[in-house]
Design a protein around this motif. Structure first.
Motif, PDB file in Angstrom:
ATOM      1  N   GLU A  39       0.900  -1.762  -0.234  1.00  0.00           N
ATOM      2  CA  GLU A  39      -0.176   0.281   0.180  1.00  0.00           C
ATOM      3  C   GLU A  39       0.707   1.573  -0.157  1.00  0.00           C
ATOM      4  O   GLU A  39       0.566   2.372  -0.706  1.00  0.00           O
ATOM      5  CB  GLU A  39      -0.865  -0.155   1.112  1.00  0.00           C
ATOM      6  CG  GLU A  39      -2.085   1.259   1.447  1.00  0.00           C
ATOM      7  CD  GLU A  39      -2.304   0.902   2.377  1.00  0.00           C
ATOM      8  OE1 GLU A  39      -3.425   2.161   2.854  1.00  0.00           O
ATOM      9  OE2 GLU A  39      -2.887   0.014   2.710  1.00  0.00           O
ATOM     10  N   THR A  42       2.289   1.941  -3.497  1.00  0.00           N
ATOM     11  CA  THR A  42       1.029   2.077  -4.158  1.00  0.00           C
ATOM     12  C   THR A  42       1.020   3.287  -4.160  1.00  0.00           C
ATOM     13  O   THR A  42       1.104   4.218  -4.828  1.00  0.00           O
ATOM     14  CB  THR A  42      -0.058   1.572  -4.118  1.00  0.00           C
ATOM     15  OG1 THR A  42      -0.104  -0.138  -4.461  1.00  0.00           O
ATOM     16  CG2 THR A  42      -1.228   1.869  -4.844  1.00  0.00           C
ATOM     17  N   THR A  43       0.735   4.106  -2.805  1.00  0.00           N
ATOM     18  CA  THR A  43       0.669   5.292  -2.752  1.00  0.00           C
ATOM     19  C   THR A  43       2.054   6.347  -3.161  1.00  0.00           C
ATOM     20  O   THR A  43       1.750   7.413  -3.582  1.00  0.00           O
ATOM     21  CB  THR A  43       0.504   6.087  -1.296  1.00  0.00           C
ATOM     22  OG1 THR A  43      -0.315   5.091  -0.829  1.00  0.00           O
ATOM     23  CG2 THR A  43       0.486   6.975  -1.258  1.00  0.00           C
ATOM     24  N   THR A  46       1.053   6.729  -7.123  1.00  0.00           N
ATOM     25  CA  THR A  46       0.428   8.134  -7.581  1.00  0.00           C
ATOM     26  C   THR A  46       1.107   8.906  -7.423  1.00  0.00           C
ATOM     27  O   THR A  46       0.933   9.278  -8.740  1.00  0.00           O
ATOM     28  CB  THR A  46      -0.724   7.281  -6.424  1.00  0.00           C
ATOM     29  OG1 THR A  46      -1.579   5.682  -5.811  1.00  0.00           O
ATOM     30  CG2 THR A  46      -2.177   7.934  -6.607  1.00  0.00           C
ATOM     31  N   ALA A 268      -4.534  13.496  -7.001  1.00  0.00           N
ATOM     32  CA  ALA A 268      -3.994  12.190  -6.485  1.00  0.00           C
ATOM     33  C   ALA A 268      -5.182  11.360  -7.357  1.00  0.00           C
ATOM     34  O   ALA A 268      -5.050  10.104  -7.584  1.00  0.00           O
ATOM     35  CB  ALA A 268      -3.567  12.132  -5.380  1.00  0.00           C
ATOM     36  N   ALA A 269      -6.485  11.567  -7.212  1.00  0.00           N
ATOM     37  CA  ALA A 269      -7.445  10.746  -7.698  1.00  0.00           C
ATOM     38  C   ALA A 269      -7.476  10.195  -9.135  1.00  0.00           C
ATOM     39  O   ALA A 269      -7.889   9.431  -9.296  1.00  0.00           O
ATOM     40  CB  ALA A 269      -8.909  11.945  -7.306  1.00  0.00           C
ATOM     41  N   HIS A 272      -5.004   8.198  -9.277  1.00  0.00           N
ATOM     42  CA  HIS A 272      -5.363   6.363  -8.585  1.00  0.00           C
ATOM     43  C   HIS A 272      -6.319   5.856  -9.632  1.00  0.00           C
ATOM     44  O   HIS A 272      -5.875   4.495  -9.450  1.00  0.00           O
ATOM     45  CB  HIS A 272      -6.158   6.693  -7.125  1.00  0.00           C
ATOM     46  CG  HIS A 272      -5.979   5.228  -6.633  1.00  0.00           C
ATOM     47  ND1 HIS A 272      -8.342   4.440  -6.755  1.00  0.00           N
ATOM     48  CD2 HIS A 272      -6.540   4.892  -5.640  1.00  0.00           C
ATOM     49  CE1 HIS A 272      -8.098   3.872  -6.009  1.00  0.00           C
ATOM     50  NE2 HIS A 272      -6.525   4.169  -5.477  1.00  0.00           N
ATOM     51  N   LEU A 275      -4.767   3.588 -12.279  1.00  0.00           N
ATOM     52  CA  LEU A 275      -3.570   2.531 -11.981  1.00  0.00           C
ATOM     53  C   LEU A 275      -4.943   1.890 -11.944  1.00  0.00           C
ATOM     54  O   LEU A 275      -4.425   0.308 -10.835  1.00  0.00           O
ATOM     55  CB  LEU A 275      -3.446   3.341 -10.613  1.00  0.00           C
ATOM     56  CG  LEU A 275      -2.182   3.921 -10.479  1.00  0.00           C
ATOM     57  CD1 LEU A 275      -1.199   4.430  -9.584  1.00  0.00           C
ATOM     58  CD2 LEU A 275      -0.569   3.690 -11.830  1.00  0.00           C
ATOM     59  N   ALA A 276      -6.568   2.572 -11.639  1.00  0.00           N
ATOM     60  CA  ALA A 276      -7.376   0.929 -11.515  1.00  0.00           C
ATOM     61  C   ALA A 276      -7.614   0.928 -13.139  1.00  0.00           C
ATOM     62  O   ALA A 276      -8.453  -0.466 -13.237  1.00  0.00           O
ATOM     63  CB  ALA A 276      -8.300   1.236 -10.932  1.00  0.00           C
ATOM     64  N   ASP A 285     -11.668   6.784  -6.102  1.00  0.00           N
ATOM     65  CA  ASP A 285     -10.313   6.767  -6.154  1.00  0.00           C
ATOM     66  C   ASP A 285      -9.674   8.430  -4.846  1.00  0.00           C
ATOM     67  O   ASP A 285      -8.971   8.572  -4.615  1.00  0.00           O
ATOM     68  CB  ASP A 285     -10.615   7.736  -7.470  1.00  0.00           C
ATOM     69  CG  ASP A 285     -10.566   5.971  -8.736  1.00  0.00           C
ATOM     70  OD1 ASP A 285     -10.476   5.430  -8.600  1.00  0.00           O
ATOM     71  OD2 ASP A 285     -11.486   7.120  -9.754  1.00  0.00           O
ATOM     72  N   ALA A 288     -10.366   7.156  -1.554  1.00  0.00           N
ATOM     73  CA  ALA A 288      -8.801   5.716  -0.887  1.00  0.00           C
ATOM     74  C   ALA A 288      -7.693   6.740  -0.741  1.00  0.00           C
ATOM     75  O   ALA A 288      -6.693   6.287  -0.255  1.00  0.00           O
ATOM     76  CB  ALA A 288      -8.278   4.932  -2.719  1.00  0.00           C
ATOM     77  N   ILE A 289      -7.145   8.339  -1.353  1.00  0.00           N
ATOM     78  CA  ILE A 289      -6.707   9.112  -1.269  1.00  0.00           C
ATOM     79  C   ILE A 289      -6.477  10.265  -0.343  1.00  0.00           C
ATOM     80  O   ILE A 289      -5.373  10.502   0.239  1.00  0.00           O
ATOM     81  CB  ILE A 289      -6.071   9.158  -2.617  1.00  0.00           C
ATOM     82  CG1 ILE A 289      -4.400   9.330  -2.763  1.00  0.00           C
ATOM     83  CG2 ILE A 289      -7.215  11.186  -3.343  1.00  0.00           C
ATOM     84  CD1 ILE A 289      -3.458   8.695  -2.940  1.00  0.00           C
TER      85      ILE A 289
END
Length: 328
Positions: A39, A42-43, A46, A268-269, A272, A275-276, A285, A288-289
């Motif tokens: 995680e 991933t951040t 991102t 950032a969204a 995200h 990446l999804a 999204d 999550a961020i």
């Protein structure tokens, strides 16, 4: 009869396969060095693809600097490392004009900030004056010295580490400095299985030495620009505005999220969502961020501190209480 007016051509769609290939390669390269922190990695990826800056805060020895070095080494680009100390000067970071005796002119010698990835180790051990040397470069991607402005290379990412302010010899980052970082995250201690794997793999030679670049700075910049084109509906933008407003009126916050926070949350969204594998941003999204993007920008009240509510807890509460828009 008049001919109907033609609508403007639609913008090129984002090549999500390429985005995921580049991001996946960087992620996989970093995880060969950082054990059991999927995680966190991933951040970090991102934030890179959202063209932000990352602040990694935790106690010494949990892999903050290793994470920063791994991300920098995974990209074939210019990398510089700055060890922040109390005697570090602003000119050590930005550069300085030096008089050349041969040409009888001043020449600008670039500092460590002139790189694609700048690894700032223990940023809160430097004085506030030195910390402020990063403000212009992080926001405007340029440096001004002696009245001359010098652009920084793209992509440009500052990935800084800091120890908790309870540690000796630290200076707390001012609010303006923290607001320049898109996200803040903590490494945390590894699980027992991950620590066992780390002892086995890091015991002889560091896996960082075997890490080779998996992409180039040009390819990363191309994906950054492509991600900016992801669709964001008006309802989703309104959702972000409502989250910002809710943080400013929360009873446990004395300082809510700034307008810059809303802009960076949406950027950032977008990353995200890409990446999804989506060509548009959905509320999930943003949710999550939200914690890594907002929790370091807000200030808790004394009541929140007494009841041991962290800013991350309060941001989660803001997200839970804000109504989610319907539709795309």
């Amino acid at each position: 009869m008049a001919e109907p007016t033609s609508s403007p051509p639609a913008p090129d769609s984002v090549d999500l396969d390429t985005v995921r290939r580049v991001a996946g390669g960087i992620h996989e390269a970093i995880t060969t060095v950082i054990e059991g922190k999927d995680e966190v990695v991933t951040t970090a990826v991102t934030v890179l693809l959202a063209e932000g800056h990352l602040l990694v805060e935790d106690v010494p020895g949990v892999g903050k600097t290793m994470l920063a070095k791994s991300l920098a080494r995974a990209i074939d680009c210019q990398v510089s490392r700055v060890q922040f100390t109390p005697d570090l000067l602003p000119s050590d970071i930005t550069g300085v004009s030096v008089f050349n005796q041969d040409t009888r002119q001043f020449e600008f010698r670039r500092g460590a900030i002139f790189a694609n990835v700048v690894v700032g180790d223990e940023i809160n051990r430097a004085s506030p004056k030195t910390q402020s040397a990063l403000l212009e470069s992080m926001e405007e991607r340029q440096v001004t010295v002696d009245g001359h402005t010098y652009p920084l290379p793209r992509p440009f990412l500052v990935m800084a580490t800091q120890n908790p302010i309870e540690m000796e010899g630290t200076y707390p980052l001012p609010e303006a400095q923290r607001d320049r970082f898109m996200a803040r995250l903590s490494m945390g201690y590894p699980s027992a299985a991950s620590e066992m794997a780390m002892l086995a793999s890091h015991g002889g030679v560091s896996p960082l030495e075997a890490l080779t670049p998996v992409t180039t700075s040009e390819e990363v910049q191309a994906q950054i620009e492509a991600i900016r084109e992801l669709h964001v509906s008006e309802a989703l933008r309104r959702y972000v505005v409502e989250l910002m407003a809710a943080s400013r009126h929360h009873r446990m916050l004395r300082l809510g999220a700034s307008p810059r926070a809303g802009l960076q949350l949406l950027r950032a969204a977008r990353a995200h969502a890409a990446l999804a594998g989506r060509d548009h941003v959905v509320p999930e999204d943003v949710q999550a961020i939200a914690v890594p993007v907002l929790s370091h920008r807000v200030l808790a009240t004394g009541e929140a501190s007494l009841t041991r509510h962290t800013t991350a807890d309060i941001v989660r509460d803001v997200v839970e209480r804000t109504a989610v828009p319907a539709g795309r």
